[in-house]
Motif scaffolding. Sequence first.
Motif, short mmCIF file in Angstrom:
data_model
loop_
_atom_site.label_atom_id
_atom_site.label_comp_id
_atom_site.label_asym_id
_atom_site.label_seq_id
_atom_site.Cartn_x
_atom_site.Cartn_y
_atom_site.Cartn_z
N LEU A 87 49.20 -25.13 60.75
CA LEU A 87 49.69 -25.80 59.55
C LEU A 87 49.36 -27.29 59.55
N LEU A 88 49.59 -27.94 60.66
CA LEU A 88 49.40 -29.39 60.72
C LEU A 88 47.92 -29.77 60.63
N THR A 89 47.06 -29.00 61.26
CA THR A 89 45.63 -29.32 61.19
C THR A 89 45.05 -29.03 59.81
N SER A 90 45.70 -28.13 59.05
CA SER A 90 45.24 -27.82 57.70
C SER A 90 45.99 -28.60 56.64
N ASP A 91 47.01 -29.36 57.05
CA ASP A 91 47.85 -30.14 56.14
C ASP A 91 48.44 -29.23 55.05
N VAL A 92 49.05 -28.12 55.49
CA VAL A 92 49.65 -27.14 54.57
C VAL A 92 51.14 -27.02 54.87
N PRO A 93 51.99 -27.20 53.86
CA PRO A 93 53.43 -27.07 54.09
C PRO A 93 53.87 -25.62 54.15
N LEU A 94 54.95 -25.40 54.89
CA LEU A 94 55.56 -24.07 54.99
C LEU A 94 57.00 -24.16 54.52
N TYR A 95 57.38 -23.24 53.64
CA TYR A 95 58.75 -23.16 53.12
C TYR A 95 59.27 -21.76 53.40
N ALA A 96 60.54 -21.64 53.79
CA ALA A 96 61.15 -20.34 54.04
C ALA A 96 62.31 -20.10 53.10
N ALA A 97 62.29 -18.95 52.42
CA ALA A 97 63.42 -18.53 51.59
C ALA A 97 64.02 -17.30 52.27
N HIS A 98 65.00 -17.52 53.12
CA HIS A 98 65.56 -16.45 53.94
C HIS A 98 66.84 -15.91 53.28
N THR A 99 67.99 -16.29 53.79
CA THR A 99 69.22 -15.78 53.17
C THR A 99 69.41 -16.35 51.77
N SER A 100 68.75 -17.45 51.44
CA SER A 100 68.81 -17.97 50.08
C SER A 100 68.23 -16.97 49.09
N LEU A 101 67.25 -16.18 49.55
CA LEU A 101 66.67 -15.12 48.72
C LEU A 101 67.48 -13.84 48.84
N ASP A 102 67.96 -13.54 50.04
CA ASP A 102 68.72 -12.30 50.27
C ASP A 102 69.96 -12.20 49.39
N VAL A 103 70.63 -13.32 49.15
CA VAL A 103 71.91 -13.26 48.44
C VAL A 103 71.78 -13.30 46.92
N ASN A 104 70.55 -13.50 46.42
CA ASN A 104 70.36 -13.49 44.97
C ASN A 104 70.30 -12.04 44.53
N SER A 105 71.44 -11.50 44.13
CA SER A 105 71.57 -10.08 43.85
C SER A 105 70.86 -9.64 42.57
N GLU A 106 70.29 -10.59 41.85
CA GLU A 106 69.52 -10.25 40.66
C GLU A 106 68.08 -10.73 40.79
N GLY A 107 67.67 -11.05 42.02
CA GLY A 107 66.31 -11.48 42.28
C GLY A 107 65.51 -10.39 42.97
N PRO A 108 64.46 -10.77 43.72
CA PRO A 108 63.62 -9.78 44.39
C PRO A 108 64.37 -8.87 45.36
N ALA A 109 65.50 -9.32 45.92
CA ALA A 109 66.26 -8.48 46.85
C ALA A 109 66.81 -7.23 46.16
N ALA A 110 66.87 -7.25 44.84
CA ALA A 110 67.39 -6.11 44.08
C ALA A 110 66.28 -5.15 43.66
N TRP A 111 65.10 -5.28 44.24
CA TRP A 111 63.98 -4.46 43.78
C TRP A 111 64.25 -2.97 43.94
N LEU A 112 64.90 -2.56 45.05
CA LEU A 112 65.13 -1.14 45.27
C LEU A 112 66.14 -0.59 44.26
N ALA A 113 67.15 -1.36 43.95
CA ALA A 113 68.13 -0.94 42.93
C ALA A 113 67.43 -0.70 41.60
N ARG A 114 66.47 -1.56 41.29
CA ARG A 114 65.74 -1.39 40.03
C ARG A 114 64.84 -0.15 40.08
#
Length: 264
Positions: A87-114
């Motif tokens: 990452l550092l040699t390519s100057d590319v940022p990394l972002y993680a959406a972990h439990t912030s994504l898991d708890v959005n019950s109407e977001g991608p975590a709900a794909w199986l329900a849909r």
Amino acid sequence: MHIAEIIARIEQMAPLQGAASWDASGLQVAARRTDAERLAVCLDPSPASIAAALKLGAQCILSHHPLALKPSLPKRLDHYHEVLRLLLTSDVPLYAAHTSLDVNSEGPAAWLARELHLDGLAVLEPTAPGTGDLPHGFGLAGDLAEPVSLQQLTDMLAAHIDLSTATVSGPCPAAIRRVAYCTGSGSSLLDEARAANADIFITGDVKYHTALDTQLCLFDVGHHSLEEEMMRRAAIELQHACPGLEVVFVPSASPFQPVRPRVF
């Protein structure tokens, strides 16, 4: 597209205020660059996934799992060190959406329900008010349109995820109507799934004694499969939200591989 704007779009899908207190969702590795034309989305920030993302020309990377839950010095030549180097040699940022994504019950975590067209949805472990009909929280439960057998449910799941290492434990009813699930490692929500009157609980990383003692049918599809598909769909959602940005999904394989002995 400005990287700050990309992060803002990610956080609309996965608000940081919803992340668990022990989690490390958010920016993992900073970069000097300010703009990106291509965002790569992956499940794990492993050296293989990061290298694949960079090979695809990614100038910003979103992963589900954090690079680390606690800060540490890169004092060993391990996977952590290699990801930082890439990452550092390519100057590319990394972002993680972990439990912030898991708890959005109407977001991608709900794909199986849909996909299962579950009705009467309930969150297994609510954590905060949501922005729609459901609160934020971990896991979902809902009703199928009509009862199905375990084999029928298995066939429905197999249309979307890899079940090559899946296992079933506990008593399974002849007819399954109410389904509960939690992506990743969710067996700690077993009591909540029972309280939601689920006939079956789909999750990953079920431990031996949990399987031995369960009074509810447990379908362990592994940690990887539900979350891999969740991130694939997150990439699609981000592409719609960021029309000026190219979003690519970097697929991965489960680290657990089935063993098939030779037949003599």
